[in-house]
Design a protein around this motif. Structure first.
Motif, PDB file in Angstrom:
ATOM      1  N   VAL A 122      -4.781  20.860 -13.170  1.00  0.00           N
ATOM      2  CA  VAL A 122      -5.701  21.617 -12.320  1.00  0.00           C
ATOM      3  C   VAL A 122      -7.107  21.477 -12.880  1.00  0.00           C
ATOM      4  O   VAL A 122      -7.347  21.767 -14.059  1.00  0.00           O
ATOM      5  CB  VAL A 122      -5.301  23.109 -12.253  1.00  0.00           C
ATOM      6  CG1 VAL A 122      -6.271  23.872 -11.381  1.00  0.00           C
ATOM      7  CG2 VAL A 122      -3.877  23.260 -11.755  1.00  0.00           C
ATOM      8  N   ASN A 123      -8.016  21.026 -12.050  1.00  0.00           N
ATOM      9  CA  ASN A 123      -9.447  20.953 -12.382  1.00  0.00           C
ATOM     10  C   ASN A 123     -10.178  21.751 -11.312  1.00  0.00           C
ATOM     11  O   ASN A 123     -10.186  21.350 -10.147  1.00  0.00           O
ATOM     12  CB  ASN A 123      -9.940  19.503 -12.385  1.00  0.00           C
ATOM     13  CG  ASN A 123      -9.188  18.638 -13.362  1.00  0.00           C
ATOM     14  OD1 ASN A 123      -9.019  18.998 -14.512  1.00  0.00           O
ATOM     15  ND2 ASN A 123      -8.710  17.507 -12.902  1.00  0.00           N
ATOM     16  N   ARG A 124     -10.781  22.869 -11.703  1.00  0.00           N
ATOM     17  CA  ARG A 124     -11.446  23.693 -10.690  1.00  0.00           C
ATOM     18  C   ARG A 124     -12.777  24.216 -11.200  1.00  0.00           C
ATOM     19  O   ARG A 124     -12.988  24.388 -12.400  1.00  0.00           O
ATOM     20  CB  ARG A 124     -10.549  24.829 -10.239  1.00  0.00           C
ATOM     21  CG  ARG A 124     -10.307  25.858 -11.280  1.00  0.00           C
ATOM     22  CD  ARG A 124      -9.451  26.976 -10.763  1.00  0.00           C
ATOM     23  NE  ARG A 124      -9.258  27.927 -11.847  1.00  0.00           N
ATOM     24  CZ  ARG A 124      -8.359  28.849 -11.876  1.00  0.00           C
ATOM     25  NH1 ARG A 124      -7.530  28.981 -10.878  1.00  0.00           N
ATOM     26  NH2 ARG A 124      -8.266  29.670 -12.891  1.00  0.00           N
ATOM     27  N   THR A 125     -13.625  24.462 -10.240  1.00  0.00           N
ATOM     28  CA  THR A 125     -14.946  25.016 -10.513  1.00  0.00           C
ATOM     29  C   THR A 125     -15.162  26.205  -9.592  1.00  0.00           C
ATOM     30  O   THR A 125     -15.012  26.084  -8.375  1.00  0.00           O
ATOM     31  CB  THR A 125     -16.048  23.959 -10.256  1.00  0.00           C
ATOM     32  OG1 THR A 125     -15.764  22.808 -11.063  1.00  0.00           O
ATOM     33  CG2 THR A 125     -17.418  24.505 -10.587  1.00  0.00           C
ATOM     34  N   ILE A 126     -15.501  27.343 -10.211  1.00  0.00           N
ATOM     35  CA  ILE A 126     -15.793  28.558  -9.443  1.00  0.00           C
ATOM     36  C   ILE A 126     -17.267  28.866  -9.650  1.00  0.00           C
ATOM     37  O   ILE A 126     -17.725  29.037 -10.785  1.00  0.00           O
ATOM     38  CB  ILE A 126     -14.920  29.745  -9.909  1.00  0.00           C
ATOM     39  CG1 ILE A 126     -13.442  29.378  -9.781  1.00  0.00           C
ATOM     40  CG2 ILE A 126     -15.260  31.000  -9.123  1.00  0.00           C
ATOM     41  CD1 ILE A 126     -12.500  30.367 -10.424  1.00  0.00           C
ATOM     42  N   GLU A 127     -17.995  28.938  -8.545  1.00  0.00           N
ATOM     43  CA  GLU A 127     -19.431  29.207  -8.625  1.00  0.00           C
ATOM     44  C   GLU A 127     -19.705  30.623  -8.122  1.00  0.00           C
ATOM     45  O   GLU A 127     -19.104  31.072  -7.153  1.00  0.00           O
ATOM     46  CB  GLU A 127     -20.190  28.183  -7.771  1.00  0.00           C
ATOM     47  CG  GLU A 127     -19.966  26.760  -8.253  1.00  0.00           C
ATOM     48  CD  GLU A 127     -20.678  25.735  -7.402  1.00  0.00           C
ATOM     49  OE1 GLU A 127     -21.671  26.087  -6.733  1.00  0.00           O
ATOM     50  OE2 GLU A 127     -20.229  24.589  -7.409  1.00  0.00           O
ATOM     51  N   SER A 128     -20.572  31.312  -8.804  1.00  0.00           N
ATOM     52  CA  SER A 128     -20.970  32.649  -8.351  1.00  0.00           C
ATOM     53  C   SER A 128     -22.483  32.768  -8.442  1.00  0.00           C
ATOM     54  O   SER A 128     -23.124  32.149  -9.295  1.00  0.00           O
ATOM     55  CB  SER A 128     -20.274  33.731  -9.173  1.00  0.00           C
ATOM     56  OG  SER A 128     -20.483  33.520 -10.543  1.00  0.00           O
ATOM     57  N   LEU A 129     -23.048  33.566  -7.580  1.00  0.00           N
ATOM     58  CA  LEU A 129     -24.499  33.725  -7.518  1.00  0.00           C
ATOM     59  C   LEU A 129     -25.011  34.393  -8.792  1.00  0.00           C
ATOM     60  O   LEU A 129     -24.459  35.392  -9.250  1.00  0.00           O
ATOM     61  CB  LEU A 129     -24.898  34.562  -6.312  1.00  0.00           C
ATOM     62  CG  LEU A 129     -24.545  33.956  -4.947  1.00  0.00           C
ATOM     63  CD1 LEU A 129     -24.824  34.943  -3.839  1.00  0.00           C
ATOM     64  CD2 LEU A 129     -25.336  32.677  -4.738  1.00  0.00           C
ATOM     65  N   GLY A 130     -26.062  33.851  -9.354  1.00  0.00           N
ATOM     66  CA  GLY A 130     -26.712  34.449 -10.504  1.00  0.00           C
ATOM     67  C   GLY A 130     -26.031  34.216 -11.839  1.00  0.00           C
ATOM     68  O   GLY A 130     -26.508  34.719 -12.858  1.00  0.00           O
TER      69      GLY A 130
END
Length: 183
Positions: A122-130
């Protein structure tokens, strides 16, 4: 001259008799040659899954081919591959790929029981504001037991992941329905 005339028919008869008996003898001694082709492919079935889900800013693609070998009418085993890509624009992306080993048991023609070991990268990227993006790369192991109703080469059922970990977020639940189709 009478003797020569008398021996010719006997010689012809004798010659024809020998040829006739030798033909019968050769016909009896002929054996079938073994078929050099293996019957491996007669017992092999190929199937798998393909999924595509797309919407505004969302894409989910899954490809999972599988091949099984039928040892007899009760037991089959095989290998599978899996690859999926999921993307939610500016929020989440993942690439999951791996392989599985499956064993199928049919105690009666209509019931299919299964055990499957799956190993996924599993290769994942979670992006969140700020805040900075969270990148996770890990291996996920699943051990599934399942059962289903089978008709011809289609099985509908459910499986349960005995090694389910809700923190891995690979699957949303340990219990999953399935449809298997093998040709």
């Amino acid at each position: 001259m009478k003797c020569q005339f008398f021996f010719k028919p006997i010689a012809v008869f004798f010659l024809l008799s020998i040829l006739s008996f030798s033909e019968v003898t050769f016909a009896q001694n002929q054996t079938k040659k073994p078929n050099p082709k293996s019957d491996f492919w007669k017992h092999t079935q190929i199937g798998g899954s393909f999924g595509l889900n797309a919407g505004t800013g969302y894409t989910d693609i899954l490809v999972a081919p599988t091949a099984i070998y039928n040892f007899n009418s009760y037991f089959s085993a095989g290998l599978g591959l899996q690859g999926s890509l999921v993307s939610v624009k500016n929020r989440y992306s993942s690439a999951i790929y791996g392989a599985s080993i499956i064993a199928l048991f049919n105690p009666v023609e209509e019931i299919q029981l299964s055990v499957e070991l799956e190993e996924l990268r599993v290769n994942r990227t979670i992006e969140s504001l700020g805040s900075p993006s969270k990148i996770d790369n890990f291996w996920n192991t699943g051990l599934y037991v399942g059962g289903g109703f089978r008709t011809n080469n289609v099985t509908v059922g459910a499986r349960y992941n005995l090694l389910y970990n809700e923190n891995d977020l690979v699957y949303s639940a340990a219990f999953m329905p399935f449809v298997r189709v093998y040709f």
